[in-house]
Design a protein around this motif. Structure first.
Motif, PDB file in Angstrom:
ATOM      1  N   VAL A  88       0.858  -1.174   0.000  1.00 53.74           N
ATOM      2  CA  VAL A  88       0.000   0.000   0.000  1.00 53.74           C
ATOM      3  C   VAL A  88       0.900   1.232   0.000  1.00 53.74           C
ATOM      4  N   GLU A  89       0.646   2.127  -0.942  1.00 53.32           N
ATOM      5  CA  GLU A  89       1.422   3.366  -1.061  1.00 53.32           C
ATOM      6  C   GLU A  89       0.550   4.555  -0.685  1.00 53.32           C
ATOM      7  N   LEU A  90       1.086   5.407   0.156  1.00 54.91           N
ATOM      8  CA  LEU A  90       0.435   6.672   0.477  1.00 54.91           C
ATOM      9  C   LEU A  90       0.828   7.667  -0.600  1.00 54.91           C
ATOM     10  N   MET A  91      -0.155   8.322  -1.200  1.00 52.81           N
ATOM     11  CA  MET A  91       0.095   9.307  -2.247  1.00 52.81           C
ATOM     12  C   MET A  91      -0.621  10.593  -1.891  1.00 52.81           C
ATOM     13  N   MET A  92      -0.175  11.667  -2.528  1.00 56.33           N
ATOM     14  CA  MET A  92      -0.799  12.964  -2.270  1.00 56.33           C
ATOM     15  C   MET A  92      -0.765  13.814  -3.525  1.00 56.33           C
ATOM     16  N   CYS A  93      -1.611  14.814  -3.548  1.00 53.03           N
ATOM     17  CA  CYS A  93      -1.609  15.756  -4.660  1.00 53.03           C
ATOM     18  C   CYS A  93      -0.261  16.468  -4.676  1.00 53.03           C
ATOM     19  N   THR A  94       0.341  16.525  -5.854  1.00 50.77           N
ATOM     20  CA  THR A  94       1.645  17.176  -6.003  1.00 50.77           C
ATOM     21  C   THR A  94       1.584  18.364  -6.963  1.00 50.77           C
ATOM     22  N   CYS A  95       0.389  18.901  -7.160  1.00 52.39           N
ATOM     23  CA  CYS A  95       0.239  19.990  -8.130  1.00 52.39           C
ATOM     24  C   CYS A  95       0.943  21.262  -7.655  1.00 52.39           C
ATOM     25  N   ASP A  96       1.198  22.155  -8.608  1.00 45.89           N
ATOM     26  CA  ASP A  96       1.797  23.442  -8.268  1.00 45.89           C
ATOM     27  C   ASP A  96       0.806  24.579  -8.484  1.00 45.89           C
ATOM     28  N   GLU A  97      -0.487  24.232  -8.563  1.00 52.98           N
ATOM     29  CA  GLU A  97      -1.515  25.256  -8.736  1.00 52.98           C
ATOM     30  C   GLU A  97      -1.701  26.045  -7.443  1.00 52.98           C
ATOM     31  N   ASP A  98      -2.286  27.217  -7.566  1.00 53.16           N
ATOM     32  CA  ASP A  98      -2.509  28.086  -6.416  1.00 53.16           C
ATOM     33  C   ASP A  98      -3.639  27.533  -5.546  1.00 53.16           C
ATOM     34  N   HIS A  99      -3.353  27.300  -4.277  1.00 52.43           N
ATOM     35  CA  HIS A  99      -4.363  26.882  -3.297  1.00 52.43           C
ATOM     36  C   HIS A  99      -4.210  27.776  -2.078  1.00 52.43           C
ATOM     37  N   PRO A 100      -5.147  28.713  -1.877  1.00 52.75           N
ATOM     38  CA  PRO A 100      -5.056  29.611  -0.720  1.00 52.75           C
ATOM     39  C   PRO A 100      -4.919  28.823   0.586  1.00 52.75           C
ATOM     40  N   ASP A 101      -4.189  29.405   1.526  1.00 55.05           N
ATOM     41  CA  ASP A 101      -3.965  28.838   2.866  1.00 55.05           C
ATOM     42  C   ASP A 101      -2.979  27.673   2.860  1.00 55.05           C
ATOM     43  N   ARG A 102      -2.295  27.430   1.730  1.00 51.07           N
ATOM     44  CA  ARG A 102      -1.293  26.367   1.704  1.00 51.07           C
ATOM     45  C   ARG A 102      -0.089  26.838   2.516  1.00 51.07           C
ATOM     46  N   PRO A 103       0.379  26.011   3.478  1.00 52.99           N
ATOM     47  CA  PRO A 103       1.557  26.391   4.277  1.00 52.99           C
ATOM     48  C   PRO A 103       2.797  26.558   3.406  1.00 52.99           C
ATOM     49  N   ALA A 104       3.675  27.443   3.816  1.00 53.47           N
ATOM     50  CA  ALA A 104       4.933  27.680   3.100  1.00 53.47           C
ATOM     51  C   ALA A 104       5.720  26.372   3.010  1.00 53.47           C
ATOM     52  N   GLY A 105       6.315  26.139   1.861  1.00 52.11           N
ATOM     53  CA  GLY A 105       7.121  24.941   1.661  1.00 52.11           C
ATOM     54  C   GLY A 105       6.336  23.708   1.267  1.00 52.11           C
ATOM     55  N   ARG A 106       5.034  23.801   1.194  1.00 54.00           N
ATOM     56  CA  ARG A 106       4.183  22.665   0.798  1.00 54.00           C
ATOM     57  C   ARG A 106       3.735  22.847  -0.640  1.00 54.00           C
ATOM     58  N   TYR A 107       3.237  21.777  -1.222  1.00 55.18           N
ATOM     59  CA  TYR A 107       2.681  21.830  -2.561  1.00 55.18           C
ATOM     60  C   TYR A 107       1.430  20.982  -2.587  1.00 55.18           C
ATOM     61  N   GLY A 108       0.659  21.076  -3.662  1.00 60.37           N
ATOM     62  CA  GLY A 108      -0.583  20.323  -3.776  1.00 60.37           C
ATOM     63  C   GLY A 108      -1.741  21.021  -3.102  1.00 60.37           C
ATOM     64  N   CYS A 109      -2.897  20.356  -3.167  1.00 62.64           N
ATOM     65  CA  CYS A 109      -4.120  20.908  -2.579  1.00 62.64           C
ATOM     66  C   CYS A 109      -4.386  20.365  -1.177  1.00 62.64           C
ATOM     67  N   GLY A 110      -3.573  19.383  -0.750  1.00 62.06           N
ATOM     68  CA  GLY A 110      -3.741  18.787   0.568  1.00 62.06           C
ATOM     69  C   GLY A 110      -4.390  17.415   0.545  1.00 62.06           C
ATOM     70  N   ALA A 111      -4.916  17.001  -0.606  1.00 58.29           N
ATOM     71  CA  ALA A 111      -5.569  15.685  -0.703  1.00 58.29           C
ATOM     72  C   ALA A 111      -4.517  14.576  -0.645  1.00 58.29           C
ATOM     73  N   TYR A 112      -4.852  13.481   0.024  1.00 59.64           N
ATOM     74  CA  TYR A 112      -3.991  12.307   0.050  1.00 59.64           C
ATOM     75  C   TYR A 112      -4.849  11.057   0.040  1.00 59.64           C
ATOM     76  N   TRP A 113      -4.250   9.930  -0.368  1.00 56.24           N
ATOM     77  CA  TRP A 113      -4.987   8.684  -0.521  1.00 56.24           C
ATOM     78  C   TRP A 113      -4.007   7.531  -0.535  1.00 56.24           C
ATOM     79  N   THR A 114      -4.520   6.321  -0.507  1.00 57.43           N
ATOM     80  CA  THR A 114      -3.673   5.133  -0.615  1.00 57.43           C
ATOM     81  C   THR A 114      -4.152   4.274  -1.782  1.00 57.43           C
ATOM     82  N   VAL A 115      -3.194   3.586  -2.407  1.00 54.74           N
ATOM     83  CA  VAL A 115      -3.491   2.603  -3.443  1.00 54.74           C
ATOM     84  C   VAL A 115      -2.535   1.426  -3.267  1.00 54.74           C
ATOM     85  N   ARG A 116      -2.965   0.250  -3.700  1.00 55.11           N
ATOM     86  CA  ARG A 116      -2.114  -0.927  -3.658  1.00 55.11           C
ATOM     87  C   ARG A 116      -1.373  -1.018  -4.988  1.00 55.11           C
ATOM     88  N   VAL A 117      -0.045  -1.142  -4.889  1.00 53.28           N
ATOM     89  CA  VAL A 117       0.792  -1.246  -6.091  1.00 53.28           C
ATOM     90  C   VAL A 117       1.648  -2.498  -5.989  1.00 53.28           C
TER      91      VAL A 117
END
Length: 122
Positions: A88-117
């Motif tokens: 099971v792999e933990l994955m997260m959004c890695t986009c570089d789009e603008d998302h207000p309230d994103r903490p400094a040094g972070r990327y993505g929209c904050g969404a995360y999920w798991t999938v079996r690989v």
């Protein structure tokens, strides 16, 4: 629905929020494409299930090999080190789009999920 993909194009940027839902992983399994640019490396490509941004998520089998199972590895059949293992792999959004309230040094929209690989890409 919790998915950015099904809400149409937003006029305002989606605020950053660390969140998950079972549907996120299910969406990724159904819609993402998988490439293997080199042995033991997969690239999962698709649209984030929350913000709908196009993302590429690298999944690396490991830097060091061991005959011991790793945390999260489930043996299905076969010997250690065979392609019959999965994890099971933990994955997260890695986009570089603008998302207000994103903490400094972070990327993505904050969404995360798991999938079996597969433990070893084919």
């Amino acid at each position: 629905m919790p998915f950015g993909l099904f809400a149409g194009r937003r006029r305002r940027p989606l605020p950053y929020q660390e969140t998950t839902a079972a549907e996120y992983g299910q969406h990724v399994v159904r819609t993402f494409t998988v490439t293997e640019p080199r042995p033991d490396t997969l690239i999962l490509s698709g649209r984030c299930p929350r913000c709908a941004a196009a993302i590429d998520v690298p999944v690396v089998n490991g830097v060091f090999r061991s005959l011991r199972p790793r945390l999260g590895t489930r043996r299905t059949e076969g010997r250690p080190g065979t392609a019959s293992e999965s994890r099971v792999e933990l994955m997260m959004c890695t986009c570089d789009e603008d998302h207000p309230d994103r903490p400094a040094g972070r990327y993505g929209c904050g969404a995360y999920w798991t999938v079996r690989v597969p433990a070893e890409p084919r």
